[in-house]
Design a protein around this motif. Structure first.
Motif: not given
Length: 327
Positions: A1-6, A28-34
Motif C-alpha cells: 500500500m502507498q504510504a500516507p501523506l500525513l 491520537v493516531s491518524l493517517a491521511v492518504p494522498r
C-alpha cells in the motif's frame, strides 16, 4: 500500500494549569492518504481544532506537544526548527479557518495579503499580482482584477472564505486543513464552498483534513471519518461505514440527533450531559457517564481502539453495538 501523506502517531498536546497538566489531545493516531479527505467530527471541546493546531505547531501557550509524531511524507514536523516549520506552513501544509474576518488583516487589501503569502515561500518571484488575480479567479471570485484591491470588509462572508482558500492554495500545498470552513456561512454559500474544495482537490490532487461538527458536510466530503471525544478518537472508519454501521455509542448519538427526511420522529434523540473538561475526566471510558449502554466494567479502564471490520475501529468494550442493544 502507498504510504500516507500525513501520519499522526500517539500525538499528545497538554496545557499547564494550577492543578497540573491536562491533555487536550490525548494519544491520537491518524493517517491521511494522498488525494483523499479525512473528516474529523465531534462536539465543541472534543479536541478537533487543537489537533489541527498541533499538526501546524501553532498550539497557544501555555500548551505544548508532549508526545507523539506528525510525519509529512516521512518527515517528522515536530522535530523541525522554527524556520523549517515556517517553510512547511503554507508551502506544504495550509490551513483555513471558520471565520475569515478574524483571519484576514482588515487594513490591507486582499491582493496584498495573497501576494505576501506567496512572497514568504517564493522570494524573488515575479508577476505575483497576475498570480494573485489567477488565484482569485480559480476560486470563482468574479472580477478578480477589481477585487484584488478591495478590503475584507467590502466582501461578503462567502467571498472572504474564498479569499482564504485562494491564499491557502496560492503556494500549491500538498495538504489543506479546513477547520469548520462553512460554519459561519448560509447553506447556499456552504454548498458552493464545498463544491469548490472538491473541484480544487480533483485539480491539484491535494489531501484534505476537514474538521467539522456537521455530519452532513462529512457525508458529502469525506472518504474516511474519525470521531473524537474528550481528546481521543473513539471511532474511525470509511465514511460509508460510519453512516451505515456506526459502532460507538457516541457516534450513534451524533447520528441520532440529526433530522431525517425518510422517517418520522416526534422528537430527535439527544446525548445527555456535556463533554467533560480535560481537568475532570471520568475514570475508564470518558463517554461512560453519558452512555446508555454503559456497564460497571466501562469504568475500569480506558478502552483502546480495536478493529471490528476491515478499516473500522471503535473504542468500546461493548462493540459491536448490536450486542449492547440486545443486552
Amino acid at each position: 500500500m502507498q504510504a500516507p501523506l500525513l501520519a499522526i502517531d500517539g500525538l499528545r498536546t497538554v496545557f499547564r494549569t494550577p492543578s497540573g497538566e491536562v491533555a487536550a489531545v490525548d494519544g491520537v493516531s491518524l493517517a491521511v492518504p494522498r488525494g483523499r479527505t479525512l473528516g474529523i467530527v465531534g462536539e465543541s471541546g472534543c479536541g478537533k481544532s487543537m489537533l489541527s493546531l498541533s499538526v501546524m505547531r501553532l498550539v497557544p501557550r501555555p500548551g505544548r506537544i508532549a508526545a507523539g509524531s506528525v510525519k509529512l511524507e516521512g518527515r517528522n514536523l515536530l522535530t523541525l526548527s522554527p524556520a523549517e516549520m515556517r517553510d512547511v506552513r503554507g508551502g506544504q501544509v495550509a490551513m483555513i479557518f471558520q471565520e475569515p474576518m478574524t483571519s484576514l488583516n482588515p487594513v490591507h487589501a486582499i491582493g496584498d495579503q495573497i501576494i505576501e503569502a506567496m512572497q514568504a515561500h517564493e522570494p524573488g518571484a515575479r508577476d505575483l499580482r497576475d498570480r494573485a488575480i489567477e488565484a482569485l479567479r480559480r476560486v470563482r471570485i468574479p472580477a478578480p482584477e477589481r477585487r484584488l484591491d478591495e478590503y475584507p470588509h467590502q466582501l461578503s462572508g462567502g467571498m472572504r472564505q474564498r479569499v482564504m482558500i485562494a491564499m491557502a492554495l496560492a503556494c500549491r500545498p500538498k495538504l489543506l486543513i479546513a477547520d469548520e470552513p462553512t460554519t459561519a456561512l448560509d447553506v447556499t454559500v456552504q454548498a458552493q464552498i464545498l463544491d469548490l474544495l472538491r473541484e480544487l482537490q480533483a485539480e491539484t490532487g491535494m489531501s484534505i483534513i476537514l474538521i467539522t461538527h456537521d455530519l452532513g458536510v462529512v457525508a458529502e466530503m469525506a472518504d474516511e471519518v474519525a470521531v473524537m471525544y474528550a481528546g481521543r478518537v473513539v471511532e474511525q472508519a470509511p465514511a460509508r461505514a460510519i453512516f451505515e454501521d456506526p459502532q460507538h455509542p457516541y457516534t450513534l448519538g451524533l447520528l441520532g440527533s440529526i433530522p431525517r427526511l425518510d422517517e418520522e420522529r416526534e422528537k430527535l434523540l439527544a446525548i445527555e450531559g456535556t463533554v467533560p473538561p480535560p481537568f475532570a475526566l471520568p475514570p475508564g471510558c470518558r463517554f461512560a457517564p453519558r452512555c446508555p449502554f454503559a456497564v460497571k466494567a466501562c469504568e475500569a479502564a480506558m478502552p483502546p481502539l480495536h478493529e471490528l471490520a476491515e478499516g473500522h475501529y471503535a473504542a468500546c468494550i461493548r462493540a459491536p453495538v448490536e450486542q449492547a442493544v440486545a443486552a
